[in-house]
Write a protein that holds these residues in place. Structure first.
Motif, PDB file in Angstrom:
ATOM      1  N   TRP A  19     147.311  35.708 107.909  1.00 30.13           N
ATOM      2  CA  TRP A  19     146.283  36.717 107.629  1.00 30.13           C
ATOM      3  C   TRP A  19     146.094  37.648 108.827  1.00 30.13           C
ATOM      4  N   ARG A  20     146.041  37.051 110.009  1.00 32.42           N
ATOM      5  CA  ARG A  20     145.867  37.880 111.212  1.00 32.42           C
ATOM      6  C   ARG A  20     147.052  38.824 111.411  1.00 32.42           C
ATOM      7  N   MET A  21     148.270  38.293 111.242  1.00 30.00           N
ATOM      8  CA  MET A  21     149.439  39.140 111.487  1.00 30.00           C
ATOM      9  C   MET A  21     149.575  40.231 110.429  1.00 30.00           C
ATOM     10  N   LEU A  22     149.205  39.923 109.197  1.00 31.04           N
ATOM     11  CA  LEU A  22     149.259  40.952 108.151  1.00 31.04           C
ATOM     12  C   LEU A  22     148.309  42.098 108.499  1.00 31.04           C
ATOM     13  N   PRO A  67     151.521  49.363 104.673  1.00 27.89           N
ATOM     14  CA  PRO A  67     151.038  49.325 103.285  1.00 27.89           C
ATOM     15  C   PRO A  67     151.424  48.032 102.560  1.00 27.89           C
ATOM     16  N   TRP A  68     152.663  47.546 102.773  1.00 32.44           N
ATOM     17  CA  TRP A  68     153.059  46.319 102.076  1.00 32.44           C
ATOM     18  C   TRP A  68     152.232  45.128 102.546  1.00 32.44           C
ATOM     19  N   ALA A  69     151.797  45.191 103.812  1.00 33.80           N
ATOM     20  CA  ALA A  69     150.966  44.099 104.327  1.00 33.80           C
ATOM     21  C   ALA A  69     149.580  44.140 103.677  1.00 33.80           C
ATOM     22  N   GLU A  70     149.092  45.344 103.425  1.00 33.31           N
ATOM     23  CA  GLU A  70     147.817  45.497 102.717  1.00 33.31           C
ATOM     24  C   GLU A  70     147.908  44.844 101.335  1.00 33.31           C
ATOM     25  N   ASP A  71     149.028  45.124 100.669  1.00 32.56           N
ATOM     26  CA  ASP A  71     149.218  44.558  99.332  1.00 32.56           C
ATOM     27  C   ASP A  71     149.233  43.039  99.389  1.00 32.56           C
ATOM     28  N   MET A  72     149.914  42.512 100.400  1.00 28.18           N
ATOM     29  CA  MET A  72     149.981  41.059 100.521  1.00 28.18           C
ATOM     30  C   MET A  72     148.600  40.484 100.827  1.00 28.18           C
ATOM     31  N   LEU A  73     147.857  41.161 101.690  1.00 29.00           N
ATOM     32  CA  LEU A  73     146.499  40.699 102.009  1.00 29.00           C
ATOM     33  C   LEU A  73     145.627  40.670 100.761  1.00 29.00           C
TER      34      LEU A  73
END
Ligand SMILES: [Zn+2]
Length: 187
Positions: free
Chosen positions: A77-80, A86-92
């Protein structure tokens, strides 16, 4: 604290974030009540120094964010949040953490608004977040189609335009559309 032996066992001797099998060591997650993960030097270097972050490396979290272990979820969660993609936002947005785990994940200051962040506000000035639901406050013509999104239509699970605070995106009648923030009200 979980012992190195336990960690090796639960991780199958792999980095719990990226599955690397070399240069592994126990990583004590800062501000997380002595939670530890088994991680490779590459991941550790980037966790310790945000300037070293290679965003693409962290696509590995696509798998590890589903770990059954809270410690791994916290670090994922921290690394995302840190990779700022943007893809990290989606994963979060897909990720689920129990309240207590989320508290720990936030304990290092990640995921907090920084000054440069673009803030999206609805017609009443209420701040909009990714994943919020909104309702349209007027009929809107959908660009590039004959469709009209009616006033009162609810749009769930919105996305924010990272570049422009006046736009959000969402689905209406199965169609992905861009909506102007001043025409929506947060539900
Ligand atoms: Zn790794």
């Amino acid at each position: 604290m979980t012992s190195a032996k336990d960690l090796k066992q639960r991780s199958n001797n792999q980095c719990e974030l990226c599955s690397a099998t070399e240069d592994l060591s126990v990583y004590d997650i800062p501000n997380a009540k002595e939670k530890v993960i088994y991680a490779c030097n590459n991941c550790i270097a980037q966790m310790e120094d945000s300037e070293k972050i290679d965003p693409n490396h962290w696509r590995c979290l696509n798998d590890s964010m589903w770990s059954e272990y809270d410690a791994v979820k916290i670090m994922a969660w921290r690394m995302l949040n840190r990779v700022n993609q943007p893809w990290a936002e989606d994963m979060l947005a897909m990720m689920y953490l129990e309240d207590e785990t989320l508290e720990l994940a936030k304990a290092a200051g990640d995921g907090e608004a920084d000054e440069n962040q673009i803030i999206h506000r609805d017609v009443n000035g209420v701040v909009l977040d990714t994943g919020d639901s909104v309702v349209l406050v007027k009929d809107l013509k959908v660009k590039g189609s004959s469709m009209v999104a009616k006033q009162g239509t609810a749009v769930r699970n919105i996305r924010l335009d990272r570049e422009n605070s006046e736009y959000i995106e969402g689905k209406v009648d199965g169609q992905h559309i861009v909506i102007i923030t001043k025409y929506v009200k947060k539900l």
